[in-house]
Design a protein around this motif. Sequence first.
Motif, PDB file in Angstrom:
ATOM      1  N   SER A 188       0.830  -1.214   0.000  1.00 15.53           N
ATOM      2  CA  SER A 188       0.000   0.000   0.000  1.00 15.53           C
ATOM      3  C   SER A 188       0.858   1.255   0.000  1.00 15.53           C
ATOM      4  O   SER A 188       0.545   2.228  -0.692  1.00 15.53           O
ATOM      5  CB  SER A 188      -0.926   0.011   1.219  1.00 15.53           C
ATOM      6  OG  SER A 188      -1.855  -1.032   1.138  1.00 15.53           O
ATOM      7  N   GLN A 213      -9.259  -0.557  -0.946  1.00 19.59           N
ATOM      8  CA  GLN A 213      -9.486  -1.858  -0.353  1.00 19.59           C
ATOM      9  C   GLN A 213     -10.879  -1.972   0.262  1.00 19.59           C
ATOM     10  O   GLN A 213     -11.552  -2.969   0.118  1.00 19.59           O
ATOM     11  CB  GLN A 213      -8.416  -2.069   0.721  1.00 19.59           C
ATOM     12  CG  GLN A 213      -8.578  -3.349   1.492  1.00 19.59           C
ATOM     13  CD  GLN A 213      -7.328  -3.668   2.283  1.00 19.59           C
ATOM     14  OE1 GLN A 213      -6.318  -3.001   2.186  1.00 19.59           O
ATOM     15  NE2 GLN A 213      -7.405  -4.710   3.068  1.00 19.59           N
ATOM     16  N   ASP A 269      -6.085  -1.634  -4.829  1.00 21.82           N
ATOM     17  CA  ASP A 269      -5.420  -2.101  -3.607  1.00 21.82           C
ATOM     18  C   ASP A 269      -6.316  -3.121  -2.912  1.00 21.82           C
ATOM     19  O   ASP A 269      -7.248  -2.771  -2.212  1.00 21.82           O
ATOM     20  CB  ASP A 269      -5.138  -0.909  -2.678  1.00 21.82           C
ATOM     21  CG  ASP A 269      -4.252  -1.308  -1.501  1.00 21.82           C
ATOM     22  OD1 ASP A 269      -3.938  -2.510  -1.385  1.00 21.82           O
ATOM     23  OD2 ASP A 269      -3.876  -0.418  -0.715  1.00 21.82           O
ATOM     24  N   GLU A 270      -6.023  -4.362  -3.112  1.00 22.23           N
ATOM     25  CA  GLU A 270      -6.805  -5.462  -2.538  1.00 22.23           C
ATOM     26  C   GLU A 270      -8.299  -5.187  -2.666  1.00 22.23           C
ATOM     27  O   GLU A 270      -9.016  -5.143  -1.671  1.00 22.23           O
ATOM     28  CB  GLU A 270      -6.439  -5.658  -1.061  1.00 22.23           C
ATOM     29  CG  GLU A 270      -4.933  -5.683  -0.867  1.00 22.23           C
ATOM     30  CD  GLU A 270      -4.512  -6.452   0.378  1.00 22.23           C
ATOM     31  OE1 GLU A 270      -5.225  -7.401   0.737  1.00 22.23           O
ATOM     32  OE2 GLU A 270      -3.463  -6.119   0.939  1.00 22.23           O
TER      33      GLU A 270
END
Lengths: 329, 346
Positions: free
Chosen positions: B50, B111, B193-194
């Motif tokens: 991240s 995320q 991001d995820e």
Amino acid sequence: MLQYIIKRLLLLPFLLFIFSIIAFILIQAPPGDFVTSYIAELASSGSAVDQAQIDALRAQYGLDQPMYIQYFKWMGRILTGDLGMSLDWKKPIRELISERLLLTVMLGLFTFIFTWIVAIPIGILSATRQYSFFDYFFTVFNYVGVATPTFMTALVLMWLAFKYFGVSVTGLFSPEYVDAPWSWGRVVDLLKHIWLPAVILGMDGTARLARVMRANLLDELKKPYMEMARAKGMSEWRLVLKYPVRLAINPLVSTIGWYLPMIFSGSVIVATVMNLPTIGPMLLRSLITQDMFLAGSIILIYMALAVIGTLISDILLAWLDPRIRMEES
Amino acid sequence: MNQLPLLSVKNLKTYFDLDEGTVKAVDGVSFDVLPGQVVGIVGESGCGKSVTIKSVLRIVEKPGRIVEGEILFRHQPDDASEEQLIDLAKLKANGKTMRSIRGGEIALIPQEPMAAFSPVYTVGNQIMEAIMLHLPVSKQEARQRTIELLREVGVPMPERRVDAYSWELSGGLRQRAMIAMAISCNPRLLIADEPTTAIDVTTQAQILNLLRDLQQQHNTSIIFITHDLGVIAQIADYVVVMYLGRVMETGPVDDIFHNPQHPYTRALLKSIPSIRSQSRTLLPTIEGSIPHPFNRPPGCPFHPRCVDFMPGVCNVQTPVLQPVNERQAASCFLHHSIAEETLTAV
Ligand SMILES: Nc1ncnc2c1ncn2[C@@H]1O[C@H](COP(=O)(O)OP(=O)(O)OP(=O)(O)O)[C@@H](O)[C@H]1O
Ligand code: SF4
Ligand SMILES: [Mg+2]
């Protein structure tokens, strides 16, 4: 939203009814009544009063009747807009309190505006510049603000104003306007005087509010939606004002409700020190002399203001936070 | 593949100066993203994935700062003049150019879609805001575009959902709305991001398909972050394996899965029982635990857990990322002897 407001409005008379009963019971609570304290006063000044006279007085004021009858009579009169006579001042209560009430509400409003205009920006700047000189400065300043009793601030400022400017800053009017009827000149004169007590009364609240705002905002600034808004390319200021401030201010808005009553009661000492023609000192006196209808009227008005204030803050809250709006409807 | 990279991260170092010491969250990361390529960054929690992409977007929070390295990006200025190669690391984080790139040319899919939308504005309001920041459109046009975008990402009844709040939507719809916001200004690089950790497996698969489709239609480049190798296998063309703020291995997805070069990549692969498995906990089968960020081991960061550890070498010198065949690169002394220490000494 409209539905929500109407629901709240319908609740209002009911709340006021309950509060009026509470107000009445509270006023009746201390032992004795107006006649008792009236006689005590007479006795201390040397005049004697016989029992027949006392009973006559009681009957005249209706104090010999059972409490609930007294309450309903009182309420009945209030509903027709008649607040009754002050036993102590021997004057209609409406005449006694209307100007004081107006001035008190004005002072409360000014204090409120001062508090929010100063505290919110300080809170925002302190939070967005956490640990900067600005932040430290106002942290100290706020502690001092909270810790200093308001009447102290009042005395110090009055002394400073007297010593360096030669002006006496007591009261809300210049001498020539004190008993004058309302006119443009009187309004201007009021505005010239009201800011100092407003600042003094607001000091404490400003310090508190700024600290709460800072803490709330610091929490919000860590939320993921901040990062997302930045990732969109928003400028930092726009983003801070649009997203976290709105949420950080929320808990503060819910305090607006008891703001006016707080100013009323909190201002008694300051009002006495600064000789302000507000309602606090009058309530104090009416309670001491057990001037029950006067005290009752003032307390009832306090409560009405508190209820209206809460209504306003509820509406504001619902407007600020859609989740509250949804829950209610 | 002689294409010029769209993004080229070179020796990026992003540190956090805390009272307790310096956290070297990203410590010399390099990778390229080619136009239209999906690059998967994989690594255990806390390895700096991240922070890497926050550095690219220049939204690293204080006290984090980029201490070294280049982030070269092929920037397309608004006035439609020619592309220019600019170093994002040198731009002012909140300056005009960086803000026009952020959201405009490089967009983020976060995320946690629940928390990434503000709860007090409608989803439509927030998407329109993104559009109006970067495109010269009226409010009306922005709203129309928002509805079309929501339709494109598969949100049913977009005319109504545009006025919904994020907490009125299901997790899957929320993530779709996030994707709509991310693609709203036709970015050339999407950073995810995820994006699927917070949602259930079925929806996860749908979201991955959606991203894949969008990527093919618009030829967008994607950086896809995950600690799930199964997800990498489904979506990525190229893989960057990270460990403790450094890149361990890079290579095309097939080579990484079938011919891993770095001991850490091999350990990661061994730790998934099967690629189709739902298990998201990767690590029980890798020996040892991740060192605390303040206690980074000297030499190769992976040496305390490495099965091929060579005493006197791996714990003394730090291997750098070097090509090991035509397609893969690894930072491991099993493959070469080039150490950071000798490079800087020269
Ligand atoms: N704001 C911060 N302050 C201090 N340290 C930080 C901060 N943000 C990240 N770090 C540190 O940087 C390192 C990398 O964090 P990062 O969030 O990039 O990990 P990650 O690979 O994204 O992990 P995850 O898979 O859990 O999201 C961690 O050791 C973390 O402790
Ligand atoms: S350098 Fe040494 S310790 Fe590091 S991965 Fe390679 S073999 Fe293992
Ligand atoms: Mg992460």
